[in-house]
Design an enzyme around this catalytic site. Structure first.
Site, PDB file in Angstrom:
ATOM      1  N   PRO A   1      47.247  42.777  42.145  1.00 25.49           N
ATOM      2  CA  PRO A   1      47.680  43.150  40.784  1.00 25.49           C
ATOM      3  C   PRO A   1      46.566  43.023  39.743  1.00 25.49           C
ATOM      4  CG  PRO A   1      48.823  41.154  41.560  1.00 25.49           C
ATOM      5  CD  PRO A   1      48.025  41.663  42.708  1.00 25.49           C
TER       6      PRO A   1
ATOM      7  N   ASN B   1      51.123  37.254  51.104  1.00 25.24           N
ATOM      8  CA  ASN B   1      50.831  36.367  49.971  1.00 25.24           C
ATOM      9  C   ASN B   1      51.862  36.619  48.851  1.00 25.24           C
ATOM     10  OD1 ASN B   1      49.986  38.907  49.158  1.00 25.24           O
ATOM     11  ND2 ASN B   1      48.462  38.056  47.799  1.00 25.24           N
ATOM     12  N   PRO B   2      51.791  35.881  47.738  1.00 17.32           N
ATOM     13  CA  PRO B   2      52.834  35.977  46.695  1.00 17.32           C
ATOM     14  C   PRO B   2      53.104  37.360  46.116  1.00 17.32           C
ATOM     15  CG  PRO B   2      51.519  34.038  46.312  1.00 17.32           C
ATOM     16  CD  PRO B   2      50.875  34.754  47.453  1.00 17.32           C
ATOM     17  N   CYS B   3      52.069  38.112  45.883  1.00 22.21           N
ATOM     18  CA  CYS B   3      52.349  39.418  45.257  1.00 22.21           C
ATOM     19  C   CYS B   3      52.488  40.542  46.272  1.00 22.21           C
ATOM     20  CB  CYS B   3      51.276  39.708  44.222  1.00 22.21           C
ATOM     21  SG  CYS B   3      51.143  38.385  43.004  1.00 22.21           S
ATOM     22  N   GLY B   4      52.427  40.205  47.569  1.00 22.08           N
ATOM     23  CA  GLY B   4      52.784  41.164  48.617  1.00 22.08           C
ATOM     24  C   GLY B   4      51.668  42.064  49.109  1.00 22.08           C
ATOM     25  N   GLU B   5      50.489  42.004  48.452  1.00 20.79           N
ATOM     26  CA  GLU B   5      49.445  42.954  48.830  1.00 20.79           C
ATOM     27  C   GLU B   5      48.659  42.524  50.062  1.00 20.79           C
ATOM     28  OE1 GLU B   5      49.379  40.976  46.262  1.00 20.79           O
ATOM     29  OE2 GLU B   5      47.390  40.170  45.832  1.00 20.79           O
TER      30      GLU B   5
ATOM     31  N   GLY C   1      46.086  40.653  37.678  1.00 23.50           N
ATOM     32  CA  GLY C   1      46.704  40.198  36.434  1.00 23.50           C
ATOM     33  C   GLY C   1      45.724  39.591  35.447  1.00 23.50           C
TER      34      GLY C   1
END
Ligand code: CDP
Length: 636
Positions: A484, A308-312, A486
């Site tokens: 994250p 996914n976008p943030c890599g997790e 966020g």
């Protein structure tokens, strides 16, 4: 919870007709008066009021043709315990969320109970080497992002720029150009009206366009180039071998399978590190590490090749994942003498609750595409995670960058995965395993968790758990992820994800003037010690939000109250690796480096992260992007 479970727009009949047999509903309604006091079906006990509400709701939705299940199926769900203790559970989840003990990912917060009903944050979309598939990917990204999801795409199947195009006898435009196409799609689709679309663009290291890809964000000065993309190079073991052995590395055209040229892996590695050093992009994904313990591989017929976008969240194509993060700071309690301790039992309890929440979310979720609905339910992946790590450590008086800190991170993550599985086994007993379980390596007693293979570090009885899993299976193919957080860490008023805090004190400018934002745990400690004053806040703010080297701050406080810039990049990597050890999925983590870090440092960081079993790495050198979300005063 109930309306979401029963309500499904996609089965709405266009002619306004529905075929549902309402006789059972009618029967229950007509005989309702007979159920004085409590009504019970199987283990499910309801008082008359709730039963009436449920049946009326069912009827109302059935009459509109918006039912996902028949009344028999619905009653079957009651009997199977789908709504066990529904009243008390609803109250408990309400208490846990409003008490900032855990938060689901933003889409669940903004979409549940609303027509979109899309609850997941993470998706991966396939993209094949033909125009149909490329435009389908653009469509899929739009459908996912309009409801607040983030998408990951691996562009490696696309033929390289300049390659032959049969239909026109022309030249292909290549993966990077199509990444710009998807970026434009994201630009115009605001996620659920609340945020901009986020993508992860991946190219594997053997692709002929890899150098162009590495430089794709070279002209970026903040947010002007591929602003909706994080980009990452996907590396496999053969690249590391070539690098280590000083061999040349082949680049292969995915269309023909032919070797296009050979490169020097050292210079590619250098370029990659240089771009990350100067522009914070690309990051790196270690696909061999991701797939080393991937127990789903035989069931899915191949390795995972995207995140996914943030890599997790490594995902298979058209898989999605719901995340929820537990606020560790809430489990720090104080004994009679005022000494802090971590309440592991309560934490274990909450983890199981959160796992159940996410497991149920899969069933009530209105997925943006039928392919996603199908694939998500094959593996039933959930992402129980944590946030507030830095705040918890502050409260416990443990430095983030210390062996004690790393031991706490390991234990917190070990608990997370252990008790998420504990829920998942119990759920499998009641509701069945995930459909691909039989083909997975869980059956052989394997787990997708590195820590499980290191008995010497266990705090919990993993042997027993695995025996249970072998006997009953698990309901969720993967269970733990650290995002994250966020937005949701702000809602929970805690430090974000697994990161140290950015600054202990920073100046915020708002319309009515300027004020200092102070970390709440730090503020309490300053006040307790009689150190709180405007002067000291200004001094800390001027010192990049850090207390290091300030003579007014006692040495023991300087050790504990560290910021991300105070933590050496080696310790950032150690934190990530210690947490990764016990996660089934991955963790979002930034490896912060000071402005004077070198490209050599970046290369060393990559190799170390790889060696320590991280699934990827993102380096951020202070000041390497001209626009930062937050800024501390000392930088101006
Ligand atoms: O805190 P919140 O739930 O809003 O999100 P996060 O933990 O910061 O990010 C979790 C995941 O949500 C990311 O990895 C993305 O998949 C997705 N996301 C997104 O699609 N767009 C954003 N602007 C932020 C997050």
């Amino acid at each position: 919870v109930i309306p979401d479970l029963l309500y499904d727009e996609r089965v709405y009949d266009k002619n306004g007709k529905h075929e549902q047999d309402l006789s059972r509903v009618k029967y229950y309604l007509e005989h309702f008066e007979e159920f004085d006091g409590r009504y019970s079906i199987g283990r499910f006990k309801l008082n008359k009021y709730h039963f009436e509400r449920l049946v009326n709701l069912y009827r109302e939705l059935a009459e509109k043709g918006r039912m996902k299940v028949s009344i028999d199926e619905f009653l079957g769900m009651l009997e199977n315990g789908a709504f066990d203790d529904y009243e008390s559970e609803v109250e408990e989840y309400f208490r846990l969320m409003t008490g900032q003990v855990f938060m689901p990912n933003t889409p669940a917060l903004i979409n549940s109970g609303r027509p979109l009903g899309m609850l997941s944050a993470c998706f991966v979309v396939p993209i094949e080497d033909d125009m149909e598939s490329i435009m389908k990917a653009a469509h899929d990204v739009a459908m996912i992002q309009k409801s607040g999801g983030g998408t990951g795409l691996n562009f490696s199947k696309l033929r390289p720029e300049g390659d032959f195009v049969g239909s026109t006898a022309g030249a292909a435009s290549g993966p990077v150009s199509f990444m710009h196409l998807i970026d434009a799609v994201s630009d115009v689709i605001k996620q659920g009206g609340v945020r901009r679309g986020a993508n992860m663009g991946i190219l594997e290291v053997w692709h002929p366009d890899i150098e162009k890809f590495i430089h794709a964000k070279e002209k970026n000065i903040g947010t002007n180039v591929l602003s909706n993309f994080n980009i990452s190079v996907g590396i496999w073991e053969d690249f590391w071998e070539a690098l280590r052995d000083g061999k040349r590395y082949p680049l292969v055209n995915p269309r023909t399978g032919e070797k296009v040229k050979e490169i020097d892996p050292k210079s590619l590695f250098e370029e990659l590190a240089f771009m990350a050093w100067s522009k914070a992009d690309p990051g790196v994904i270690f696909f061999d590490v991701i797939n080393r313990r991937n127990v789903l591989e035989p069931a899915k017929g191949g390795p995972i090749r995207a995140t996914n976008p943030c890599g997790e969240e490594p995902l298979y194509e058209y898989e999605s994942c719901n995340l929820a993060s537990i606020n560790l700071a809430k489990f720090v309690k104080y004994d009679d003498e005022g000494k802090p301790y971590f309440d592991w039992d309560e934490y274990a309890y909450v983890i199981q609750k959160v796992a159940k929440y996410l497991d149920n979310a899969i069933d009530v979720n209105r997925f943006p595409l039928p392919e996603i609905d199908y694939n998500t339910k094959l593996t039933r992946r959930i992402g129980v995670g944590m946030m507030g790590l830095a705040d918890a450590l502050f409260k416990l008086g443990i430095p983030y960058n210390s062996e004690e800190g790393f031991a706490f991170m390991r234990k917190a993550t070990e608990y997370l995965t252990f008790y998420a599985y504990k829920y998942s086994v119990e759920a499998a007993k009641k509701r069945g395993t995930f459909p691909l379980y039989e083909k997975s390596r869980y059956k052989d007693g394997e787990l997708p968790v590195e820590g499980f293979y290191h008995r010497e570090i266990w705090n919990l009885p993993w042997d027993e758990l695995v025996e249970e899993i072998k006997k009953h299976g698990v309901r969720n193919g993967m269970v733990t992820t650290c995002p994250p957080t966020g937005s949701v860490s702000m809602i929970a008023d805690t430090s974000s994800g697994i990161e140290p805090i950015f600054a202990l004190v920073y100046k915020k400018s708002v319309t009515v003037g300027e004020f200092y934002y102070v970390d709440p745990v730090f503020e309490a400690e300053l006040k307790k010690r009689g150190l709180w004053s405007d002067e000291i806040l200004k001094k800390i703010s001027d010192n990049y939000g850090s207390v290091q080297g300030l003579e007014e701050i006692p040495e023991d406080m300087q050790r504990v109250f560290v910021t991300s810039m105070d933590v050496h990049w080696l310790d950032h990597i150690l934190a990530q690796a210690n947490i990764q050890l016990w996660l089934t999925d991955s963790a979002s983590k930034t490896i912060n480096m000071p402005n004077d870090a070198t490209v050599e440092d970046v290369k060393a960081a990559y190799l170390l992260a790889y060696k320590l079993g991280c699934k990827g790495i993102t380096v951020y050198r202070d000041g390497s992007l001209s626009v930062q979300v937050y800024s501390v005063e000392g930088e101006k």
